[in-house]
Design a protein around this motif. Structure first.
Motif, PDB file in Angstrom:
ATOM      1  N   GLU A  48      56.923  31.632  31.341  1.00 13.31           N
ATOM      2  CA  GLU A  48      56.860  33.002  30.856  1.00 13.31           C
ATOM      3  C   GLU A  48      57.663  33.081  29.558  1.00 13.31           C
ATOM      4  O   GLU A  48      58.881  32.879  29.565  1.00 13.31           O
ATOM      5  CB  GLU A  48      57.497  33.917  31.920  1.00 13.31           C
ATOM      6  CG  GLU A  48      56.757  35.208  32.125  1.00 13.31           C
ATOM      7  CD  GLU A  48      57.478  36.052  33.171  1.00 13.31           C
ATOM      8  OE1 GLU A  48      57.568  37.262  32.967  1.00 13.31           O
ATOM      9  OE2 GLU A  48      57.968  35.462  34.174  1.00 13.31           O
ATOM     10  N   THR A  98      52.148  33.978  29.127  1.00 10.13           N
ATOM     11  CA  THR A  98      52.409  33.606  30.511  1.00 10.13           C
ATOM     12  C   THR A  98      51.378  32.567  30.935  1.00 10.13           C
ATOM     13  O   THR A  98      50.184  32.730  30.676  1.00 10.13           O
ATOM     14  CB  THR A  98      52.304  34.841  31.438  1.00 10.13           C
ATOM     15  OG1 THR A  98      53.257  35.801  30.994  1.00 10.13           O
ATOM     16  CG2 THR A  98      52.603  34.481  32.884  1.00 10.13           C
ATOM     17  N   LYS A 101      50.288  30.366  34.371  1.00 10.11           N
ATOM     18  CA  LYS A 101      50.531  30.250  35.819  1.00 10.11           C
ATOM     19  C   LYS A 101      50.346  28.809  36.281  1.00 10.11           C
ATOM     20  O   LYS A 101      49.678  28.010  35.616  1.00 10.11           O
ATOM     21  CB  LYS A 101      49.537  31.129  36.581  1.00 10.11           C
ATOM     22  CG  LYS A 101      49.669  32.604  36.321  1.00 10.11           C
ATOM     23  CD  LYS A 101      48.790  33.380  37.319  1.00 10.11           C
ATOM     24  CE  LYS A 101      48.723  34.846  36.951  1.00 10.11           C
ATOM     25  NZ  LYS A 101      47.989  35.081  35.670  1.00 10.11           N
TER      26      LYS A 101
END
Lengths: 424, 251
Positions: free
Chosen positions: B3, B25, B27
């Motif tokens: 992030e 961001t 993941k």
């Protein structure tokens, strides 16, 4: 008025001259040797220790730097250590006393102490020139060493190690070595100190490398932190002979190692490879002169220096190419890794060329570790200290690798790694 | 997994600001492509993520698995699983490739409190990974990257990545200088590492690489900011129309 009388002797000069008075009755030598010693001593008295006013000693003012000279210590005990390379024959000089214990087959070995007595040595005990303080001191005091002959076409499969161990006091040794035509050998001249007592060692090796001989000579100096080492290696290189000289300094407080070579045979090749590891308050000086006297010869010199702490280093390299020495190919490089703001290195390359059809070059660099290299290693998870050590190692390991023999490379890498672990 | 919040960063030496309020961001399991014109800050971003000292972060934060990594040096970030495959892998004379691989693997293991690899185990791993990437074993006997061709260097980077098993892989223009065959081998190597708990950031100029390493998200970087985010169709769009429209819309 004689101006010499007004010079005040330093403590070291006084100690040296007194040492001679104490030793003189005990130093081995026939009449000719004694007169040779007397001549050298009188030069030593007149000239004193060399100062920076002499060109050859400009960066190493021995008179100012050599503060004390330890007395001869006959009771000191020194013991041999395991040889550098597994399988080597070892000849030891322990606190100045030579022992022909383990001479390899086919090689003629004689204690130099005997040569001093039997009339063969007197011709050796001369100065190279008026600035030859090492030859002068060594010749005045020399007591032992080895005279070695590797006969024609003799091939030594295993290295021969000359192990000179000093625990305290002084010793002065000499090693005249002749490599006969077509012979092949690897010799390790290794100077060690066994404890922390200050000592003074001088050592002169005189090598004659005859036609077609192939010689590797490793000069490994591992004296203690308080020791003074004055070394000199002289060589003559014959026709089509090849000589690889590795000089590795990894010890000593005040070190001067001279190498003086004359190339006298066409088609010969000389390689000097040097690694100088310096730390603490030490000074290490490597002074090199090479004369190409005949045509069609090659030489390369690569010196790598690593300095930590307040160490000082010197490399003087002089290549002379005589008028007749056409087609000489000579290259000299001196690369220094300066790892401390307080360390200091002086490099003085010199070329004197009298022939008109030659290739000669020299270069000197002083660098810090490459930050991009450091970052790359760190980016792979290697912590900064370890990464720095790897890069310093890499800088000198390129030289070690040129030995091309794992039995020599591995133990030398270990010595270098241990030195770096103590100083980095 | 990653992030980046309002990141501002500049070149330490002259203070030039390169990254100007970047948000991104990524993941776990995601493959994110970063595209953008020359000078938009793509490579700088990769250096900053890896911890290169030549850049300083002046504002914002980088969270990796929820923790800020700004205070960690490059070796700590690497040991925590961040890997940058360099656009220009560095040649280091005198450092043997095998020794380098072994030290890197073992230093990372040490940092994580794991046992060092035994030599036979290490050699087996290198041999297997090298075979997958069609790396000639002779290459591994040379000093690190010295005398490697451009393609060999890129393959050596992916070899390191496979051996170090990072959780965040950053590929900085891995496709530059590769021919089609090498591109395929390298892409296969990267795809083999795709997994639900690993994220990959692919920095590239060209859609071509993204045909082999298919991204989940595509982000356009311009003047140190992400100015547009989309799915893989965004890359096709850029290939067809260039950056001008998107830059114009963002301005």
């Amino acid at each position: 008025m004689n101006i010499q009388n007004t010079i005040t002797r330093t403590a070291a000069e006084t100690a040296l001259l007194e040492a001679y008075n104490h030793q003189v009755s005990d130093l081995p030598g026939d009449g000719a040797v004694l007169s040779a010693r007397d001549l050298l001593l009188s030069d030593l008295k007149d000239a004193g220790l060399p100062t920076r006013r002499l060109e050859a000693w400009h960066y190493t003012d021995l008179r100012a730097l050599l503060r004390t000279v330890p007395a001869f210590d006959g009771s000191a005990f020194a013991e041999a250590v395991a040889p550098l390379a597994i399988g080597s024959s070892v000849l030891t000089v322990l606190n100045g006393r030579a022992d022909v214990g383990d001479a390899p087959q086919g090689v003629v070995v004689k204690r130099y102490g005997e040569s001093l007595l039997d009339g063969t040595a007197a011709g050796d005990l001369v100065e190279r020139n008026t600035e030859d303080a090492i030859g002068r001191i060594n010749g005045t005091f020399v007591r032992d060493g080895f005279e070695i002959e590797i006969p024609e076409e003799t091939v030594l499969v295993q290295p021969l190690e000359l192990q000179i161990v000093q625990s305290a006091g002084q010793s002065h040794s000499r090693f005249p070595v002749t490599f006969g035509p077509g012979s092949k050998a690897t010799v390790i001249e290794r100077h060690l100190s066994v404890d922390g007592t200050p000592s003074l060692v001088s050592s002169v090796s005189d090598l004659i490398i005859e036609a077609g001989a192939e010689v590797t000579w490793i000069l490994l100096q591992q004296q203690g932190d308080d020791d003074t080492h004055l070394g000199q290696l002289n060589f003559e290189l014959g026709e089509n002979a090849s000589f690889k000289l590795f000089v590795i300094n990894a010890g000593g407080k005040l070190v001067r190692q001279e190498v003086h070579g004359v190339v006298t045979g066409e088609g010969s090749d000389f390689k000097l490879r040097g690694i100088n590891l310096m730390g603490g308050d030490s000074l290490t000086d490597v002074t090199f002169t090479l004369g190409h006297d005949v045509a069609n010869t090659t030489s390369t010199e690569i010196i790598r220096n690593v300095l930590f702490d307040r160490a000082r280093g010197v490399f003087q390299g002089q290549i002379r190419v005589a008028q007749d020495a056409q087609k000489t190919d000579a290259k000299m490089a001196c690369n220094t890794l300066l790892l401390s703001d307080d360390a200091d290195f002086s490099a003085k390359p010199e070329l004197e060329i009298f022939a008109d059809d030659v290739q000669c070059g020299h270069g000197a660099t002083v660098i810090d570790l490459n930050p991009t290299h450091l970052y790359y290693l760190q980016a792979r998870g290697i912590p900064e200290n370890r990464a720095r050590a790897m890069l310093v190692n890499a800088f000198v390991d390129e030289i070690v690798e040129e030995l091309e023999s794992e039995t020599l490379i591995e133990p030398l890498e270990l010595i270098i790694a241990e030195w770096l672990a103590r100083h980095a | 997994m990653l992030e980046i919040k309002n990141l501002h960063a500049r070149i330490a030496e002259d203070g030039t600001e390169i990254i100007r309020g970047l948000n991104l961001t990524v993941k776990a399991g995601e493959v994110a492509a970063i595209m953008g014109p020359n000078g938009s800050g793509k490579s700088t971003l990769s250096y900053i993520l890896s911890g290169r000292k030549d850049y300083e972060v002046t504002e914002g934060d980088i969270l990796y698995n929820g923790e800020s990594i700004l205070e960690l040096d490059a070796s700590e970030r690497a040991a925590k699983g961040i890997f940058l495959a360099f656009q220009y892998p560095v040649e280091i004379p005198g450092v043997a490739t095998m020794q380098f691989l072994k030290v890197a693997m073992n230093e990372q293991r040490k940092y994580r409190g794991e046992d060092e690899l035994k030599t036979p185990d290490f050699i087996r791993r290198v041999k297997e990974a090298a075979a997958e990437l069609k790396i000639n074993p002779d290459m591994l006997k040379r000093p690190l990257n010295v005398g490697f061709s451009g393609g060999e260097k890129k393959r050596a980077e992916i070899l390191q990545m496979a051996l170090l098993e990072p959780s965040l892989c950053i590929l900085d223009e891995t496709d530059s200088g590769l021919d089609i065959d090498a591109l395929k081998i390298v892409s296969d190597g990267v795809n083999a590492l795709r997994s639900p708990d690993r994220a990959v950031i692919v920095i590239t100029h060209y859609q071509r690489l993204l045909e082999y390493i298919v991204p989940d998200t595509v982000h356009v970087l311009y003047k140190g900011q992400v100015i547009k985010t989309g799915d893989k169709s965004l890359a096709l769009d850029l290939e067809a129309n260039g950056y001008a429209d998107i830059i114009g819309a963002a301005a």
